[in-house]
Design an enzyme around this catalytic site. Structure first.
Site, PDB file in Angstrom:
ATOM      1  N   HIS A 106       0.820  -1.222   0.000  1.00 22.28           N
ATOM      2  CA  HIS A 106       0.000   0.000   0.000  1.00 22.28           C
ATOM      3  C   HIS A 106       0.852   1.270   0.000  1.00 22.28           C
ATOM      4  O   HIS A 106       0.349   2.359  -0.280  1.00 22.28           O
ATOM      5  CB  HIS A 106      -1.001  -0.003   1.171  1.00 22.28           C
ATOM      6  CG  HIS A 106      -0.420   0.315   2.515  1.00 22.28           C
ATOM      7  ND1 HIS A 106      -0.156  -0.645   3.473  1.00 22.28           N
ATOM      8  CD2 HIS A 106      -0.066   1.498   3.081  1.00 22.28           C
ATOM      9  CE1 HIS A 106       0.322  -0.073   4.565  1.00 22.28           C
ATOM     10  NE2 HIS A 106       0.385   1.231   4.347  1.00 22.28           N
ATOM     11  N   ASP A 154      -0.210  -7.669   1.713  1.00 18.96           N
ATOM     12  CA  ASP A 154       0.285  -6.289   1.697  1.00 18.96           C
ATOM     13  C   ASP A 154       1.817  -6.266   1.755  1.00 18.96           C
ATOM     14  O   ASP A 154       2.425  -5.960   2.785  1.00 18.96           O
ATOM     15  CB  ASP A 154      -0.306  -5.516   2.875  1.00 18.96           C
ATOM     16  CG  ASP A 154      -0.031  -4.019   2.790  1.00 18.96           C
ATOM     17  OD1 ASP A 154       0.420  -3.555   1.730  1.00 18.96           O
ATOM     18  OD2 ASP A 154      -0.286  -3.324   3.800  1.00 18.96           O
ATOM     19  N   GLN A 243       1.040   5.588  12.041  1.00 14.50           N
ATOM     20  CA  GLN A 243       1.070   6.101  10.677  1.00 14.50           C
ATOM     21  C   GLN A 243       2.486   6.508  10.289  1.00 14.50           C
ATOM     22  O   GLN A 243       3.198   7.128  11.070  1.00 14.50           O
ATOM     23  CB  GLN A 243       0.140   7.313  10.532  1.00 14.50           C
ATOM     24  CG  GLN A 243      -1.334   6.997  10.650  1.00 14.50           C
ATOM     25  CD  GLN A 243      -1.856   7.158  12.070  1.00 14.50           C
ATOM     26  OE1 GLN A 243      -1.124   7.517  12.971  1.00 14.50           O
ATOM     27  NE2 GLN A 243      -3.141   6.887  12.259  1.00 14.50           N
ATOM     28  N   GLY A 244       2.901   6.125   9.082  1.00 19.75           N
ATOM     29  CA  GLY A 244       4.246   6.427   8.621  1.00 19.75           C
ATOM     30  C   GLY A 244       5.236   5.307   8.871  1.00 19.75           C
ATOM     31  O   GLY A 244       6.344   5.319   8.336  1.00 19.75           O
ATOM     32  N   ASP A 245       4.839   4.330   9.704  1.00 18.24           N
ATOM     33  CA  ASP A 245       5.691   3.165   9.950  1.00 18.24           C
ATOM     34  C   ASP A 245       5.401   2.044   8.960  1.00 18.24           C
ATOM     35  O   ASP A 245       6.111   1.025   8.950  1.00 18.24           O
ATOM     36  CB  ASP A 245       5.481   2.634  11.369  1.00 18.24           C
ATOM     37  CG  ASP A 245       5.966   3.598  12.435  1.00 18.24           C
ATOM     38  OD1 ASP A 245       7.004   4.240  12.216  1.00 18.24           O
ATOM     39  OD2 ASP A 245       5.297   3.710  13.486  1.00 18.24           O
ATOM     40  N   SER A 246       4.371   2.200   8.134  1.00 21.36           N
ATOM     41  CA  SER A 246       3.959   1.159   7.191  1.00 21.36           C
ATOM     42  C   SER A 246       5.141   0.624   6.396  1.00 21.36           C
ATOM     43  O   SER A 246       6.003   1.378   5.950  1.00 21.36           O
ATOM     44  CB  SER A 246       2.919   1.707   6.219  1.00 21.36           C
ATOM     45  OG  SER A 246       1.705   1.971   6.870  1.00 21.36           O
TER      46      SER A 246
END
Length: 326
Positions: A106, A154, A243-246
């Site tokens: 993603h 993912d 958020q942002g660690d994906s």
């Protein structure tokens, strides 16, 4: 008459006594300082099963009750900037081959082959240091079964034209299935937001969690948890990726205390909610496609160990062999 003790003590004896008292005073000060330091360390060092491995790290009130990663500890960890200008986004990733970085699908779906800039071995994005590299991608491979609605499968691999100097992280395989059993200590890390909806971090931060078996994960996170996903967290302790660690790593330690990549940050219900877990891509389920890309393939094919057989540490049966823990 009352005796005068001062008349019985010579000057050299007085000097010796003063020296003794002075030494005793300084020893007491050192002891108090050491005790204070021990109390401070006990209060601030992350209480985790591999505590020796993180003995140099201090808990900070950031990245959902995590800690700051020591310089050089995980040189294969990368920060990805995807796109340019105001539309640029940030994700994490892991070097898994000389030219390859694994991240979440993603993060890079729909992006051009050269849209990713990666920085390695950097614990402070404001000042990365001489061992860091910055490279631009030249190919992106998305898992053929990726679903952009429910985040099934993912995972993606980004390829770069220049080789990384950092050695790749070890990948989980069939011999290490036990690392995804419920109760296994794991660590995730990244430069993402330090609270739900908060600001991103310039420092590389980590957080220690525990694996949850898939049935338990589904009971907590719902039917959206598929067979390509694994879960980690600590219920009631507000610790999580955000958020942002994906795309960033979820690692466990093998018997030699080497980090092993077992998952990549995928999704969750907010960040660090006390009754929720983080959901990660299951690297073991992606192994066939990963190996294909590393061998020079251009299609991220499906396949891996579809039915891992390992030990369920939460099982109450006398013989746990053959119990599926994922």
């Amino acid at each position: 008459p009352k005796r005068d003790w001062s008349s019985d003590v010579c000057s050299s004896d007085l000097s010796d006594m003063k020296a003794f008292l002075l030494i005793a005073f300084f020893l007491a000060i050192i002891a108090l300082s050491m005790a204070s330091e021990a109390i401070d360390k006990a209060a601030t060092t992350d209480n985790f099963q591999d505590a020796e491995d993180h003995a140099d790290l201090r808990v900070t009130p950031r990245i959902v009750n995590g800690f700051q990663i020591a310089s050089g500890k995980y040189p294969w960890m990368v920060e990805l900037t995807i796109g340019t200008g105001g539309s640029a986004s940030r994700c994490g990733g892991s070097i898994i081959g000389a030219y390859h970085v694994l991240t979440a699908a993603h993060c890079v779906i729909g992006e051009a082959a050269n849209a990713v800039v990666a920085v390695s071995d950097c614990v402070d994005l404001d000042s990365c240091g001489g061992s860091s590299q910055q490279l631009t991608s030249n190919a992106i491979y998305i898992h053929e079964g990726y679903n952009n609605v429910n985040y099934d499968n993912d995972v993606a691999i980004v390829k770069f034209g220049t080789a990384w100097t950092a050695a790749p992280v070890k990948l989980i395989d069939n011999s290490l299935k036990y690392l995804i059993c419920g109760g296994t200590p794991v660590t995730t890390m990244g430069y993402g937001t330090t609270s739900e909806g908060g600001s991103t971090s310039q420092d590389l931060l980590g957080v220690n969690l525990f694996m949850f078996n898939r049935p338990a994960c589904k009971a907590i996170m719902g039917s959206g948890v598929s067979d390509s996903m694994i879960c980690a967290g600590i219920l009631g302790e507000n610790k999580d990726s955000c958020q942002g660690d994906s795309g960033g790593p979820l690692i466990a330690l093998d018997i030699s205390l080497n980090p092993v990549l077992v998952g990549d940050v995928s999704w969750g219900d907010g960040c660090a909610r006390s009754d929720k877990l983080g959901v990660y891509g299951d690297i073991l389920k992606f192994k066939k496609g990963i190996d294909s890309i590393l061998a020079g393939g251009t299609e991220f094919i499906a396949g891996g160990d579809e039915d891992p057989s390992c030990y369920d540490v939460s099982s109450s049966t006398s013989n746990d062999e053959g119990v599926c823990c994922s």
